[in-house]
Scaffold this motif. Structure first.
Motif, short mmCIF file in Angstrom:
data_model
loop_
_atom_site.label_atom_id
_atom_site.label_comp_id
_atom_site.label_asym_id
_atom_site.label_seq_id
_atom_site.Cartn_x
_atom_site.Cartn_y
_atom_site.Cartn_z
N TRP A 26 0.84 -1.19 0.00
CA TRP A 26 0.00 0.00 0.00
C TRP A 26 0.88 1.25 0.00
CZ3 TRP A 26 -0.33 4.21 3.18
CH2 TRP A 26 -1.42 5.06 2.96
N ARG A 27 1.94 1.24 0.78
CA ARG A 27 2.85 2.39 0.82
C ARG A 27 3.45 2.68 -0.55
NH1 ARG A 27 4.30 4.08 6.01
NH2 ARG A 27 3.75 2.62 7.66
N MET A 33 0.69 7.44 -6.08
CA MET A 33 -0.50 8.29 -6.16
C MET A 33 -0.20 9.72 -5.71
SD MET A 33 -2.91 6.19 -7.20
CE MET A 33 -4.56 6.04 -6.62
N ARG A 34 0.67 9.84 -4.74
CA ARG A 34 1.01 11.16 -4.20
C ARG A 34 1.54 12.10 -5.27
NH1 ARG A 34 5.18 11.44 0.65
NH2 ARG A 34 6.60 12.26 -0.87
N ALA A 35 2.18 11.55 -6.28
CA ALA A 35 2.74 12.37 -7.36
C ALA A 35 1.70 12.71 -8.43
CB ALA A 35 3.91 11.63 -8.00
N TRP A 62 -8.97 14.02 -2.95
CA TRP A 62 -8.58 14.40 -4.31
C TRP A 62 -9.30 15.67 -4.71
CZ3 TRP A 62 -4.97 11.72 -7.10
CH2 TRP A 62 -4.58 10.50 -6.58
N ASP A 63 -8.72 16.39 -5.66
CA ASP A 63 -9.38 17.58 -6.20
C ASP A 63 -10.67 17.22 -6.92
OD1 ASP A 63 -7.36 19.20 -5.22
OD2 ASP A 63 -6.37 19.46 -7.17
N SER A 64 -10.67 16.07 -7.61
CA SER A 64 -11.86 15.68 -8.37
C SER A 64 -11.90 14.16 -8.54
CB SER A 64 -11.84 16.32 -9.77
OG SER A 64 -10.81 15.74 -10.56
N ALA A 65 -13.08 13.67 -8.88
CA ALA A 65 -13.25 12.25 -9.16
C ALA A 65 -12.39 11.85 -10.36
CB ALA A 65 -14.72 11.93 -9.43
N GLY A 72 -5.69 6.10 -10.43
CA GLY A 72 -5.94 4.68 -10.27
C GLY A 72 -5.73 3.87 -11.53
N ALA A 73 -5.72 4.54 -12.68
CA ALA A 73 -5.50 3.86 -13.96
C ALA A 73 -4.03 3.70 -14.30
CB ALA A 73 -6.22 4.63 -15.07
N ASP A 74 -3.15 4.26 -13.50
CA ASP A 74 -1.70 4.12 -13.71
C ASP A 74 -1.37 2.62 -13.76
OD1 ASP A 74 1.02 3.51 -12.51
OD2 ASP A 74 1.22 5.67 -12.74
N PRO A 75 -0.63 2.16 -14.78
CA PRO A 75 -0.32 0.73 -14.90
C PRO A 75 0.36 0.12 -13.68
CG PRO A 75 0.25 1.88 -16.92
CD PRO A 75 -0.12 2.94 -15.92
N MET A 76 1.24 0.86 -13.02
CA MET A 76 1.89 0.33 -11.82
C MET A 76 0.86 0.13 -10.71
SD MET A 76 2.79 1.54 -8.64
CE MET A 76 3.79 0.97 -7.32
N VAL A 77 -0.06 1.08 -10.60
CA VAL A 77 -1.10 0.99 -9.56
C VAL A 77 -2.04 -0.17 -9.87
CG1 VAL A 77 -3.05 2.19 -8.50
CG2 VAL A 77 -0.93 3.44 -8.96
N THR A 78 -2.49 -0.29 -11.10
CA THR A 78 -3.42 -1.38 -11.43
C THR A 78 -2.77 -2.75 -11.23
OG1 THR A 78 -2.91 -1.23 -13.79
CG2 THR A 78 -4.83 0.00 -13.02
N ALA A 79 -1.49 -2.88 -11.56
CA ALA A 79 -0.80 -4.15 -11.35
C ALA A 79 -0.68 -4.47 -9.85
CB ALA A 79 0.58 -4.11 -12.00
N SER A 80 -0.37 -3.46 -9.06
CA SER A 80 -0.25 -3.65 -7.62
C SER A 80 -1.60 -4.00 -6.99
CB SER A 80 0.34 -2.40 -6.97
OG SER A 80 0.48 -2.57 -5.59
#
Length: 102
Positions: A26-27, A33-35, A62-65, A72-80
Motif C-alpha cells: 500500500w505504501r 498516487m502522491r505524485a 482528491w481535487d476531483s473524481a 488509479g488507472a496508472d499501470p503500476m497501480v493497477t498491477a499492484s
C-alpha cells in the motif's frame, strides 16, 4: 470557502495476519498516487481488533473524481492492486461531504 474536492474511501477485508504485508505494498501505491495531479492526502487506518471484518480503511482526498480515477488507472497501480486482490477484498467508492460538525 475552499473546494472540498472528493473523498475516496476503501474498506479492505483481509485476514489480520496479512495486514503487515499489505501495508508494505500500500505504501508503494500511495507514494505513486502522491505524485498524481489532484492528490491532496491519504491515510490508512488499521483495525484495533484482529477479528474486525475490515482490517484496513484507506481514506484519500482528491481535487476531483477524474483525478482520482486517472491516478488509479496508472499501470503500476493497477498491477499492484491486482496483486493485492489475491489476498484482500476491497470496497472502494468516492464521496462528497454533505454534513459537518466541528
Amino acid at each position: 470557502m475552499t473546494d472540498p474536492g472528493v473523498t475516496f474511501i476503501n474498506v479492505i477485508e483481509l485476514p489480520a495476519e496479512a495486514v503487515d504485508e499489505f501495508i508494505v505494498h500500500w505504501r508503494e501505491r500511495a507514494a505513486r498516487m502522491r505524485a498524481a495531479p489532484g492528490f491532496r492526502d491519504v491515510r490508512l487506518h488499521r483495525a484495533l481488533l484482529p477479528d474486525s471484518r475490515f482490517q484496513l480503511v484507506n481514506i484519500a482526498h482528491w481535487d476531483s473524481a477524474e483525478d482520482c480515477r486517472a491516478a488509479g488507472a496508472d499501470p503500476m497501480v493497477t498491477a499492484s492492486v491486482a496483486e493485492a486482490e489475491k489476498s484482500a477484498v476491497a470496497y472502494p467508492s468516492l464521496y462528497r461531504v454533505v454534513a459537518e460538525f466541528n
